[in-house]
Design a protein around this motif. Structure first.
Motif, mmCIF file in Angstrom:
data_model
loop_
_atom_site.group_PDB
_atom_site.id
_atom_site.type_symbol
_atom_site.label_atom_id
_atom_site.label_comp_id
_atom_site.label_asym_id
_atom_site.label_seq_id
_atom_site.Cartn_x
_atom_site.Cartn_y
_atom_site.Cartn_z
ATOM 1 N N SER A 34 -22.792 -17.940 -10.516
ATOM 2 C CA SER A 34 -23.896 -16.630 -11.165
ATOM 3 C C SER A 34 -24.890 -17.537 -10.685
ATOM 4 C CB SER A 34 -23.489 -16.095 -12.882
ATOM 5 O OG SER A 34 -24.561 -15.410 -12.899
ATOM 6 N N ALA A 140 -25.487 -10.053 -10.073
ATOM 7 C CA ALA A 140 -24.790 -9.302 -12.108
ATOM 8 C C ALA A 140 -23.836 -9.056 -11.747
ATOM 9 C CB ALA A 140 -25.465 -8.463 -12.613
ATOM 10 N N THR A 143 -21.104 -11.335 -9.737
ATOM 11 C CA THR A 143 -20.762 -12.494 -10.881
ATOM 12 C C THR A 143 -20.024 -11.545 -11.376
ATOM 13 O OG1 THR A 143 -22.708 -13.406 -10.860
ATOM 14 C CG2 THR A 143 -21.492 -13.475 -12.730
#
Length: 281
Positions: A34, A140, A143
């Motif tokens: 991430s 995000a 991820t």
């Protein structure tokens, strides 16, 4: 391609952690990825900062403004995410698809650099943070997709619908690892042809002339001919496909239907550097 080993390593480590019942380890390794994705989409990392300072100089009241640290310090808020998607049935396939997502995210996130800076220079911190939100959201989402993919691969529980969704890739929408074209007017044109190069020329649907004489609209990658001024008169695109994932390649090939009989080209397909198809003139 250079990003794939990074993704393969951390995804593999996350899977080992999950299978060993080490949830904190799984979170740690996904967290490493991430951070990597966040760096990939961080506006301060996506442009030549010296050039940016010349094109968009800071106002005199902000002497000492640092185009990396001050831009990177703007904290955007993550927006809504779609449900996570399985990115592959093996670690190499996941890494391959992640590299594509990273490439597209970097291209998309460059558009926020100037608005963020303009907001900072205008003293509007709230607007700068709003403009910084989409890059955070992109990181995000990747991820979430990678975490979901690592979990599915670790458990081996993959629904048939998700397997089927990975059965093919439309390379029209996939950025090539490398390409060669000498035209200043552009290279591959998605689903169209550009009949004239000057600014404002329309992109019209691709049309091919078939063996029966009919002319039909088709989807594909239109490409302007090579001028021959800089090397051989050839254009090419190269895609690095992970081994053992796909079993066949399908394509329609042809020339713009508006070309006269004087136009000619060879279409060639190579696999691992070896010619496996040639259309002939």
């Amino acid at each position: 391609a250079m990003w794939r080993p990074v993704t393969e390593h951390w995804v593999s480590q996350a899977m080992v952690a999950w299978r060993g019942g080490d949830l904190p380890g799984f979170v740690k390794f996904i967290g490493c990825l991430s951070h990597f994705f966040g760096d990939m989409t961080q506006s301060a990392h996506l442009v030549d900062l010296k050039l940016l300072a010349e094109l968009l100089p800071a106002p005199g009241s902000m002497a000492g403004f640092h185009y990396h640290t001050d831009l990177e310090a703007v904290t955007g808020k993550c927006g809504p995410l779609r449900p996570p998607q399985l990115l592959g049935l093996s670690v190499p396939e996941v890494a391959w698809r992640v590299a594509n997502l990273n490439t597209q995210a970097m291209r998309d996130c460059r558009r926020y650099i100037v608005p963020i800076l303009q907001s900072l220079f205008a003293g509007d911190k709230a607007e700068a943070e709003r403009q910084a939100g989409p890059p955070v959201t992109a990181a995000a989402q990747i991820t979430a997709d990678v975490a979901y993919s690592a979990w599915r691969l670790a458990t081996g529980d993959i629904p048939s619908a998700e397997r089927q969704a990975l059965a093919f890739v439309d390379l029209r929408t996939w950025p090539p690892d490398a390409a060669r074209h000498d035209s200043v007017y552009g290279d591959a044109i998605l689903d169209g042809n550009r009949s004239t190069p000057p600014s404002g020329a329309p992109i019209v649907p691709a049309r091919l002339r078939f063996a029966d004489g009919s002319i039909r609209f088709v989807k594909g990658l239109g490409m302007l001919p090579h001028s021959g001024m800089c090397g051989p008169r050839e254009c090419w695109m190269r895609y690095g496909i992970p081994v053992g994932v796909f079993s066949r390649f399908e394509a329609q090939i042809g020339m713009h239907a508006d070309l006269t009989v004087d136009g000619a080209v060879d279409f060639i397909v190579q696999l691992d550097g070896k010619e496996v198809f040639r259309s002939g003139r």
